[in-house]
Design a protein around this motif. Structure first.
Motif, PDB file in Angstrom:
ATOM      1  N   GLY A   1       0.810  -1.281   0.039  1.00 52.68           N
ATOM      2  CA  GLY A   1       0.058  -0.044  -0.062  1.00 52.68           C
ATOM      3  C   GLY A   1       0.979   1.284   0.017  1.00 52.68           C
ATOM      4  N   ALA A   2       1.879   1.249   0.962  1.00 51.78           N
ATOM      5  CA  ALA A   2       2.908   2.396   0.804  1.00 51.78           C
ATOM      6  C   ALA A   2       3.357   2.626  -0.706  1.00 51.78           C
ATOM      7  CB  ALA A   2       4.024   2.208   1.861  1.00 51.78           C
ATOM      8  N   ILE A   3       3.821   1.606  -1.180  1.00 52.03           N
ATOM      9  CA  ILE A   3       4.318   1.682  -2.461  1.00 52.03           C
ATOM     10  C   ILE A   3       3.376   2.182  -3.626  1.00 52.03           C
ATOM     11  CG2 ILE A   3       5.268   0.502  -4.646  1.00 52.03           C
ATOM     12  CD1 ILE A   3       7.072   0.297  -2.086  1.00 52.03           C
ATOM     13  N   ALA A   4       2.035   1.761  -3.264  1.00 50.33           N
ATOM     14  CA  ALA A   4       1.023   2.100  -4.194  1.00 50.33           C
ATOM     15  C   ALA A   4       0.703   3.657  -4.033  1.00 50.33           C
ATOM     16  CB  ALA A   4      -0.269   1.379  -4.048  1.00 50.33           C
ATOM     17  N   ASP A   5       0.891   4.119  -2.785  1.00 46.65           N
ATOM     18  CA  ASP A   5       0.550   5.695  -2.565  1.00 46.65           C
ATOM     19  C   ASP A   5       1.504   6.349  -3.120  1.00 46.65           C
ATOM     20  OD1 ASP A   5      -1.647   4.760  -1.536  1.00 46.65           O
ATOM     21  OD2 ASP A   5      -0.968   4.930   0.429  1.00 46.65           O
ATOM     22  N   LEU A   6       2.832   6.045  -3.677  1.00 43.89           N
ATOM     23  CA  LEU A   6       3.796   7.010  -4.331  1.00 43.89           C
ATOM     24  C   LEU A   6       3.300   7.789  -5.564  1.00 43.89           C
ATOM     25  CD1 LEU A   6       6.947   4.751  -4.165  1.00 43.89           C
ATOM     26  CD2 LEU A   6       6.661   6.909  -2.840  1.00 43.89           C
ATOM     27  N   PRO A   7       3.486   8.865  -5.754  1.00 44.94           N
ATOM     28  CA  PRO A   7       3.161   9.528  -7.043  1.00 44.94           C
ATOM     29  C   PRO A   7       3.819   8.695  -8.185  1.00 44.94           C
ATOM     30  CG  PRO A   7       3.814  11.045  -5.393  1.00 44.94           C
ATOM     31  CD  PRO A   7       4.086   9.837  -4.962  1.00 44.94           C
ATOM     32  N   ARG A   8       3.322   9.166  -9.426  1.00 45.92           N
ATOM     33  CA  ARG A   8       3.971   8.123 -10.208  1.00 45.92           C
ATOM     34  C   ARG A   8       5.474   8.415 -10.727  1.00 45.92           C
ATOM     35  NH1 ARG A   8       1.770   6.006 -15.301  1.00 45.92           N
ATOM     36  NH2 ARG A   8       3.404   6.286 -16.990  1.00 45.92           N
ATOM     37  N   ALA A   9       5.778   9.894 -10.726  1.00 44.71           N
ATOM     38  CA  ALA A   9       6.767  10.374 -11.013  1.00 44.71           C
ATOM     39  C   ALA A   9       7.963  10.034 -10.163  1.00 44.71           C
ATOM     40  CB  ALA A   9       6.925  11.968 -11.067  1.00 44.71           C
ATOM     41  N   ALA A  10       7.572   9.986  -8.463  1.00 41.80           N
ATOM     42  CA  ALA A  10       8.195   9.299  -7.483  1.00 41.80           C
ATOM     43  C   ALA A  10       8.739   8.139  -7.856  1.00 41.80           C
ATOM     44  CB  ALA A  10       7.763   9.773  -6.389  1.00 41.80           C
ATOM     45  N   ALA A  11       7.676   7.197  -7.955  1.00 50.08           N
ATOM     46  CA  ALA A  11       8.105   5.659  -8.264  1.00 50.08           C
ATOM     47  C   ALA A  11       8.861   5.568  -9.186  1.00 50.08           C
ATOM     48  CB  ALA A  11       6.601   5.141  -8.471  1.00 50.08           C
TER      49      ALA A  11
END
Lengths: 403, 86
Positions: free
Chosen positions: A197-207
């Protein structure tokens, strides 16, 4: 709806069954010969003592003195996995095989046949081997279905109906479930990102910046955006042959001679059915109770024994112990060679061909023992009977056409 | 394809040996009943091998010249107390 089938600790359970060791024993898969001295998959009883996969053998034995190390049996695991896939395919499912003990299939084409998704899952459960605690999960995507199977119990399959429910299922799971390399995973843990869930909450650009392109696909999985379609396998047309040695054999020339014979036999069978060989699976049952396997996909289908030998024989150098039984299984689902015939054969090649035909003719008439050649077994041995042996003569590239 | 297509060379064949009191072969009697007198012992040696397996080997080898002039290698299996010829 994708259905995932999961048999936890499958390679370990197969090895335990082969060694006749109870599954509630503190046990772990031992290291393969030549590999790092760490333990593999462990039983629940071993994990209760603090043993986990990747732990060094000495440390594992110190933590659990009663720990039983079981030899991995990749051959038996492959066979058991193939049986599972075969049973699922008999339901009418187009199955994508995963790691040993994991498979997926799309339930959409089967729901009307078996009275809905519950009926499909009920039939799939009957395909699971007894006593291995097999689990089934269903979800809209492949990744979510596998995670649902992880979270399901052996008695109760877990069905996730919607994509929202799939994201809710994935959110609290540890990031170990994502296909990330160890360095990225530890880097994310250092940043305090420990759940999907924490990974999924990352913004696209940050990911994309933090995880790179490979990790970006894991980010998409975490958000439930698994758009990779299932890739069901084409049911193979297996042909197999095996050679049981009277005594365990470790000498490479003997293994080569046996493999050449098996490949020749399989090539003839494939040619006879008008098919070409696309993949070769070589298996050796070792005298110490373990096994060795090697799987090879050919660049183009062929029925030429010499080309098969060139591809397969080098791998036999990696066999780790003397061999009791050598078996080769081929997938003969390709189209046969489409090579142009030459108008005029070279003299040398023509002589080789005629000699080969003569050898095959004699062997077919009198038997395999009609033409033999000497191979060295253990030339360094003090015992004369272990130095040399006679094996059936094969048509090798070393054959002198003037013979 | 099955067992039996590989044949080992120089496998030992049982032979009956009559010895002197010191254990040196005096005559060989083959399975057909043919008796061959040992004219001389050309060489002898001991072999201990495969001691790391459950089938260790302990042999006393003799290279003998038998009547009428043939060289034969025989050995005494010290574990089984039996004689063989290569």
């Amino acid at each position: 709806m994708i259905v995932a089938v999961l048999l936890p600790r499958f390679p370990l359970l197969v090895a335990l069954r082969a060694s006749r060791i109870a599954s509630d024993t503190p046990a772990a898969l031992g290291p393969l010969p030549g590999a790092a001295q760490v333990v593999g998959t462990c039983t629940v009883a071993a994990e209760a003592h603090g043993v986990h996969p990747g732990l060094r053998v000495g440390e594992a034995m110190a933590r659990c003195p009663r720990l039983v190390l079981v030899s991995p049996d990749p051959d038996a695991t492959e066979v058991a996995h193939e049986q599972l896939i075969d049973r699922l395919e008999r339901l009418g499912a187009a199955v994508e095989p995963g790691e040993p003990g994991i498979a997926w299939f799309d339930a959409r084409g089967l729901t009307r046949l078996y009275g809905g998704l519950d009926g499909v899952i009920r039939r799939a459960r009957r395909c699971l081997p007894v006593g291995v605690g097999g689990r089934i999960g269903a979800a809209p995507t492949r990744f979510a279905a596998l995670q649902a199977a992880h979270e399901a119990s052996a008695q109760h399959p877990l069905v996730i109906d919607t994509e929202t429910a799939a994201r809710d299922l994935l959110a609290p799971l540890p990031i170990d479930r994502l296909p990330l390399d160890t360095a990225t995973r530890s880097q994310l843990c250092d940043l305090g990102l420990r759940t999907i869930g924490a990974i999924a909450d990352l913004p696209r650009a940050a990911a994309l910046e933090r995880l790179g392109f490979r990790g970006f696909s894991a980010w998409r999985l975490a958000r439930g955006e698994d758009d990779r379609p299932l890739r069901p396998r084409c049911p193979p047309r297996p042909l197999s042959a095996q050679y049981q040695f009277p005594d365990p054999v470790g000498a490479l020339p003997v293994l080569h001679a046996a493999a050449r014979l098996l490949l020749g036999e399989l090539a003839v069978q494939a040619r006879g059915s008008g098919r070409g060989i696309r993949a070769v699976h070589t298996r050796a049952r070792l005298t110490d109770g373990g096994s060795w396997t090697h799987r090879l996909a050919l660049r183009e289908a062929t029925t030429d024994p010499e080309r098969l030998a060139v591809a397969v024989l080098p791998a036999l150098a990696d066999v780790t112990a003397p061999v009791d039984v050598l078996a080769i299984q081929v997938d003969a689902s390709g189209v046969p060679d489409g090579r142009q015939l030459t108008l005029q054969r070279a003299g040398h090649a023509e002589q080789l061909r005629r000699t080969g035909e003569a050898i095959r003719h004699i062997r077919a008439t009198v038997g395999d023992t009609a033409l033999l050649r000497v191979v060295e077994l253990e030339p360094w041995s003090h015992l004369p009977e272990r130095k040399w042996a006679l094996v059936p003569f094969d048509i090798s590239p070393h054959l002198d056409p003037s013979v | 394809m099955g067992t039996g297509a590989i044949r080992y060379l120089s496998t030992p064949r049982p032979v009956r040996v009559i010895c002197h009191a010191d254990g040196i072969p005096r005559a060989l009697i083959h399975s057909g009943g043919t008796r061959r007198v040992v004219l001389s012992v050309r060489d002898e040696w001991l072999i201990q091998d495969r001691w790391w397996t459950d089938q260790p080997v302990e042999r006393h080898y003799f290279e003998v010249l038998v009547d009428p002039g043939r060289v034969v290698t025989v050995f005494h299996d010290l574990r089984e107390d039996e004689w063989f010829e290569h």
